[in-house]
Design a protein around this motif. Structure first.
Motif, PDB file in Angstrom:
ATOM      1  N   LEU A 213      61.599  33.274  67.501  1.00 54.97           N
ATOM      2  CA  LEU A 213      61.863  33.121  68.928  1.00 54.97           C
ATOM      3  C   LEU A 213      61.937  31.656  69.341  1.00 54.97           C
ATOM      4  O   LEU A 213      62.820  31.257  70.112  1.00 54.97           O
ATOM      5  CB  LEU A 213      60.783  33.835  69.739  1.00 54.97           C
ATOM      6  N   THR A 214      61.001  30.831  68.854  1.00 60.41           N
ATOM      7  CA  THR A 214      61.052  29.414  69.225  1.00 60.41           C
ATOM      8  C   THR A 214      62.237  28.718  68.564  1.00 60.41           C
ATOM      9  O   THR A 214      62.820  27.799  69.158  1.00 60.41           O
ATOM     10  CB  THR A 214      59.747  28.708  68.843  1.00 60.41           C
ATOM     11  N   LEU A 215      62.609  29.140  67.364  1.00 56.29           N
ATOM     12  CA  LEU A 215      63.824  28.616  66.734  1.00 56.29           C
ATOM     13  C   LEU A 215      65.040  28.912  67.577  1.00 56.29           C
ATOM     14  O   LEU A 215      65.848  28.025  67.891  1.00 56.29           O
ATOM     15  CB  LEU A 215      63.974  29.230  65.340  1.00 56.29           C
ATOM     16  N   GLY A 216      65.184  30.177  67.989  1.00 57.17           N
ATOM     17  CA  GLY A 216      66.340  30.549  68.792  1.00 57.17           C
ATOM     18  C   GLY A 216      66.352  29.875  70.146  1.00 57.17           C
ATOM     19  O   GLY A 216      67.382  29.359  70.598  1.00 57.17           O
ATOM     20  N   PHE A 217      65.200  29.854  70.814  1.00 56.12           N
ATOM     21  CA  PHE A 217      65.145  29.232  72.135  1.00 56.12           C
ATOM     22  C   PHE A 217      65.386  27.731  72.037  1.00 56.12           C
ATOM     23  O   PHE A 217      65.996  27.123  72.924  1.00 56.12           O
ATOM     24  CB  PHE A 217      63.797  29.523  72.786  1.00 56.12           C
ATOM     25  N   GLY A 218      64.904  27.118  70.951  1.00 56.06           N
ATOM     26  CA  GLY A 218      65.186  25.698  70.723  1.00 56.06           C
ATOM     27  C   GLY A 218      66.666  25.439  70.533  1.00 56.06           C
ATOM     28  O   GLY A 218      67.202  24.421  70.996  1.00 56.06           O
ATOM     29  N   GLN A 219      67.376  26.349  69.862  1.00 56.89           N
ATOM     30  CA  GLN A 219      68.824  26.205  69.711  1.00 56.89           C
ATOM     31  C   GLN A 219      69.529  26.270  71.058  1.00 56.89           C
ATOM     32  O   GLN A 219      70.449  25.487  71.331  1.00 56.89           O
ATOM     33  CB  GLN A 219      69.351  27.302  68.789  1.00 56.89           C
ATOM     34  N   ILE A 220      69.094  27.190  71.908  1.00 58.77           N
ATOM     35  CA  ILE A 220      69.700  27.304  73.236  1.00 58.77           C
ATOM     36  C   ILE A 220      69.474  26.029  74.041  1.00 58.77           C
ATOM     37  O   ILE A 220      70.401  25.492  74.666  1.00 58.77           O
ATOM     38  CB  ILE A 220      69.127  28.529  73.971  1.00 58.77           C
ATOM     39  N   GLN A 221      68.241  25.526  74.032  1.00 59.78           N
ATOM     40  CA  GLN A 221      67.941  24.306  74.781  1.00 59.78           C
ATOM     41  C   GLN A 221      68.741  23.116  74.258  1.00 59.78           C
ATOM     42  O   GLN A 221      69.194  22.272  75.038  1.00 59.78           O
ATOM     43  CB  GLN A 221      66.451  24.006  74.713  1.00 59.78           C
ATOM     44  N   MET A 222      68.926  23.049  72.947  1.00 61.28           N
ATOM     45  CA  MET A 222      69.631  21.931  72.344  1.00 61.28           C
ATOM     46  C   MET A 222      71.114  21.939  72.683  1.00 61.28           C
ATOM     47  O   MET A 222      71.717  20.893  72.909  1.00 61.28           O
ATOM     48  CB  MET A 222      69.435  21.978  70.817  1.00 61.28           C
ATOM     49  N   THR A 223      71.726  23.110  72.736  1.00 57.25           N
ATOM     50  CA  THR A 223      73.188  23.182  72.781  1.00 57.25           C
ATOM     51  C   THR A 223      73.755  23.648  74.118  1.00 57.25           C
ATOM     52  O   THR A 223      74.970  23.675  74.268  1.00 57.25           O
ATOM     53  CB  THR A 223      73.703  24.133  71.681  1.00 57.25           C
ATOM     54  N   LEU A 224      72.908  24.003  75.079  1.00 56.11           N
ATOM     55  CA  LEU A 224      73.431  24.572  76.314  1.00 56.11           C
ATOM     56  C   LEU A 224      74.394  23.622  77.022  1.00 56.11           C
ATOM     57  O   LEU A 224      75.495  24.020  77.439  1.00 56.11           O
ATOM     58  CB  LEU A 224      72.286  24.964  77.244  1.00 56.11           C
ATOM     59  N   GLY A 225      73.988  22.360  77.195  1.00 58.81           N
ATOM     60  CA  GLY A 225      74.874  21.415  77.870  1.00 58.81           C
ATOM     61  C   GLY A 225      76.179  21.205  77.129  1.00 58.81           C
ATOM     62  O   GLY A 225      77.266  21.166  77.740  1.00 58.81           O
ATOM     63  N   LEU A 226      76.101  21.101  75.813  1.00 61.88           N
ATOM     64  CA  LEU A 226      77.318  20.937  75.013  1.00 61.88           C
ATOM     65  C   LEU A 226      78.203  22.170  75.107  1.00 61.88           C
ATOM     66  O   LEU A 226      79.444  22.069  75.170  1.00 61.88           O
ATOM     67  CB  LEU A 226      76.942  20.675  73.550  1.00 61.88           C
ATOM     68  N   PHE A 227      77.594  23.343  75.121  1.00 63.41           N
ATOM     69  CA  PHE A 227      78.362  24.577  75.219  1.00 63.41           C
ATOM     70  C   PHE A 227      79.065  24.671  76.574  1.00 63.41           C
ATOM     71  O   PHE A 227      80.208  25.155  76.666  1.00 63.41           O
ATOM     72  CB  PHE A 227      77.444  25.774  75.011  1.00 63.41           C
ATOM     73  N   LEU A 279      65.402  41.959  75.082  1.00 67.10           N
ATOM     74  CA  LEU A 279      65.891  41.233  76.258  1.00 67.10           C
ATOM     75  C   LEU A 279      66.383  39.847  75.865  1.00 67.10           C
ATOM     76  O   LEU A 279      67.407  39.363  76.387  1.00 67.10           O
ATOM     77  CB  LEU A 279      64.774  41.134  77.294  1.00 67.10           C
ATOM     78  N   PHE A 280      65.675  39.196  74.946  1.00 67.93           N
ATOM     79  CA  PHE A 280      66.129  37.900  74.436  1.00 67.93           C
ATOM     80  C   PHE A 280      67.485  38.030  73.763  1.00 67.93           C
ATOM     81  O   PHE A 280      68.382  37.203  73.974  1.00 67.93           O
ATOM     82  CB  PHE A 280      65.099  37.350  73.459  1.00 67.93           C
ATOM     83  N   ALA A 281      67.659  39.073  72.948  1.00 68.65           N
ATOM     84  CA  ALA A 281      68.937  39.299  72.272  1.00 68.65           C
ATOM     85  C   ALA A 281      70.059  39.563  73.282  1.00 68.65           C
ATOM     86  O   ALA A 281      71.156  38.994  73.180  1.00 68.65           O
ATOM     87  CB  ALA A 281      68.809  40.471  71.303  1.00 68.65           C
ATOM     88  N   GLY A 298      72.387  34.972  81.721  1.00 69.47           N
ATOM     89  CA  GLY A 298      71.975  35.222  80.347  1.00 69.47           C
ATOM     90  C   GLY A 298      70.816  34.331  79.937  1.00 69.47           C
ATOM     91  O   GLY A 298      69.882  34.779  79.245  1.00 69.47           O
ATOM     92  N   ALA A 299      70.853  33.069  80.353  1.00 71.08           N
ATOM     93  CA  ALA A 299      69.742  32.161  80.050  1.00 71.08           C
ATOM     94  C   ALA A 299      68.445  32.647  80.684  1.00 71.08           C
ATOM     95  O   ALA A 299      67.373  32.588  80.069  1.00 71.08           O
ATOM     96  CB  ALA A 299      70.073  30.746  80.529  1.00 71.08           C
ATOM     97  N   LEU A 300      68.528  33.150  81.920  1.00 72.93           N
ATOM     98  CA  LEU A 300      67.338  33.668  82.592  1.00 72.93           C
ATOM     99  C   LEU A 300      66.794  34.899  81.864  1.00 72.93           C
ATOM    100  O   LEU A 300      65.575  35.049  81.696  1.00 72.93           O
ATOM    101  CB  LEU A 300      67.661  34.021  84.044  1.00 72.93           C
ATOM    102  N   LEU A 301      67.690  35.789  81.422  1.00 71.13           N
ATOM    103  CA  LEU A 301      67.257  36.986  80.710  1.00 71.13           C
ATOM    104  C   LEU A 301      66.625  36.621  79.360  1.00 71.13           C
ATOM    105  O   LEU A 301      65.604  37.194  78.973  1.00 71.13           O
ATOM    106  CB  LEU A 301      68.438  37.928  80.500  1.00 71.13           C
ATOM    107  N   ALA A 302      67.249  35.683  78.648  1.00 67.28           N
ATOM    108  CA  ALA A 302      66.687  35.261  77.361  1.00 67.28           C
ATOM    109  C   ALA A 302      65.313  34.636  77.558  1.00 67.28           C
ATOM    110  O   ALA A 302      64.373  34.910  76.788  1.00 67.28           O
ATOM    111  CB  ALA A 302      67.631  34.268  76.674  1.00 67.28           C
ATOM    112  N   GLY A 303      65.160  33.803  78.571  1.00 67.05           N
ATOM    113  CA  GLY A 303      63.853  33.212  78.850  1.00 67.05           C
ATOM    114  C   GLY A 303      62.820  34.258  79.229  1.00 67.05           C
ATOM    115  O   GLY A 303      61.659  34.181  78.809  1.00 67.05           O
ATOM    116  N   ALA A 304      63.239  35.258  80.012  1.00 72.09           N
ATOM    117  CA  ALA A 304      62.316  36.339  80.366  1.00 72.09           C
ATOM    118  C   ALA A 304      61.874  37.105  79.129  1.00 72.09           C
ATOM    119  O   ALA A 304      60.706  37.511  79.008  1.00 72.09           O
ATOM    120  CB  ALA A 304      62.973  37.281  81.368  1.00 72.09           C
TER     121      ALA A 304
END
Length: 390
Positions: A213-227, A279-281, A298-304
């Motif tokens: 979970l922290t790996l996946g959430f870290g990927q989202i935080q790292m790449t969201l702006g670039l995406f 819910l994260f998925a 989607g970001a809000l749902l993944a964080g929830a």
């Protein structure tokens, strides 16, 4: 048993760690301006702190002192570390090498203390709350940590006039640990504890969930702006603004879920974990939609989903080990979280280079895979996570 007041105070203690972590990041421009250090040097200071945290979190669980004495030692280390950080910023004409050494020393000492706070707070909750209350109480700790991070990231908004109050608050906030609630001394780890192979079988799957979970959430935080840039063709400043809004809203939603929704959920830790992972998925998959509002949703749902799953697998983990090993197990989980965040930042960038949507697709797949695998992970094992739930 811990009262509601005790749990609120432990949550406030957790907030001091989040505040210290995010306030340091918010102060990076100030650090650079006051010390003359460049970004790589400041990054090395942060890495030294992270490495200390990684090593220190499991070790603190093996210390034999009474619990309140442990919190006093942690408070002393954190105050000394923050005081050295304050000195590095205010001492005049400090050479760059001396400033770097002082900052690194301050972060190592501070992190050595901060590394023990969450494991001992989580072990305190596990030891002194009924199983039915445990996930909600652990969620309060996570919410306190997240709230502290939000406060720390906003601490520099008043500008230069607010710098001194911020620095003083960073130095003195660990004193909250001195009023930690006192609970009975834990049993010696070697008296009732599991042997290492048995312990690994009991908590290994839960550590894997925490890492994923922290790996996946870290990927989202790292790449969201670039995406955002790649998906919608907006410039870097607009992408940074939208990413910042998404981060802030996600943090607020996560805290609200942990404070309001987690205490009301039934079904045991197994059910809450499965719901959170699913819910994260789902949220990660929604982020691939070519509409900006859906991406934010989607970001809000993944964080929830992360907010639901984290206290559930933490409660399950500490519930599957002997009382004398609960702090150690919580320390391993804290280290796994640090590893997951770092690995997420690294692998997120690599996956984004392959395809901008790859990190989000990976998060959707890994969340779904773990949600489906939960019954297989714990089938036939004693004290399964469902027993630790509400």
């Amino acid at each position: 048993m811990l009262s509601e007041r005790d749990i609120r105070w432990l949550s406030a203690m957790a907030a001091t760690v989040g505040f210290g972590q995010s306030a340091l990041l918010a102060l990076v421009p100030v650090i650079a301006g006051r010390t003359g250090l460049d970004a790589p040097a400041i990054g090395a200071v942060a890495f030294a702190g992270a490495l200390t945290f990684l090593v220190g979190a499991p070790l603190w669980g093996r210390r034999p002192q009474a619990l309140r004495a442990r919190f006093r030692v942690l408070a002393a280390l954190m105050v000394v570390g923050q005081s050295l950080f304050l000195a590095a910023l205010v001492l005049p004409a400090l050479p760059a090498a001396a400033a770097l050494g002082l900052l690194a020393l301050s972060r190592i000492i501070y992190s050595a203390g901060a590394a023990g706070l969450m494991p001992h707070a989580q072990a305190t909750v596990a030891r002194a709350t009924a199983p039915a209350r445990r996930p909600a109480a652990l969620a309060r700790l996570s919410a306190g940590l997240g709230g502290g991070r939000i406060l720390g990231s906003l601490a520099t908004l008043p500008g230069a006039a607010g710098l001194w109050p911020l620095l003083v608050a960073m130095a003195l906030s660990p004193l909250t640990l001195l009023a930690a609630p006192d609970v009975r001394k834990p049993e010696p780890a070697d008296a009732t504890g599991m042997r290492l192979p048995q312990l690994a079988r009991a908590v290994g799957p839960l550590l894997a969930i925490g890492f994923a979970l922290t790996l996946g959430f870290g990927q989202i935080q790292m790449t969201l702006g670039l995406f955002l840039q790649a998906q919608f063709g907006i410039d870097a400043h607009a992408a940074a603004r939208w990413a910042g809004v998404s981060y802030a809203l996600t943090a607020i939603v996560m805290i609200a879920v942990q404070l309001q929704l987690t205490p009301r959920l039934g079904g045991g830790a197994m059910g809450v974990m499965r719901f959170g992972l699913a819910l994260f998925a789902f949220g990660s998959g929604v982020m691939l939609a070519p509409l900006l509002p859906l991406l934010v949703a989607g970001a809000l749902l993944a964080g929830a989903g992360v907010a639901l799953a984290t206290p559930a697998y933490t409660a399950a983990l500490v519930g599957r080990v002997a009382p004398g090993q609960q702090a150690s197990a919580a320390g391993w989980l804290a280290s796994v979280h640090v590893l997951g965040q770092g690995a997420g930042a690294l692998t997120g960038g690599l996956m984004f280079a392959m395809w901008p949507g790859a990190p989000f697709l990976f998060c959707a797949c890994i969340g779904l895979a773990f949600a489906l695998a939960l019954p297989w992970f714990f089938a036939g094992k004693p004290g399964e996570p469902a027993d630790a739930g509400p």
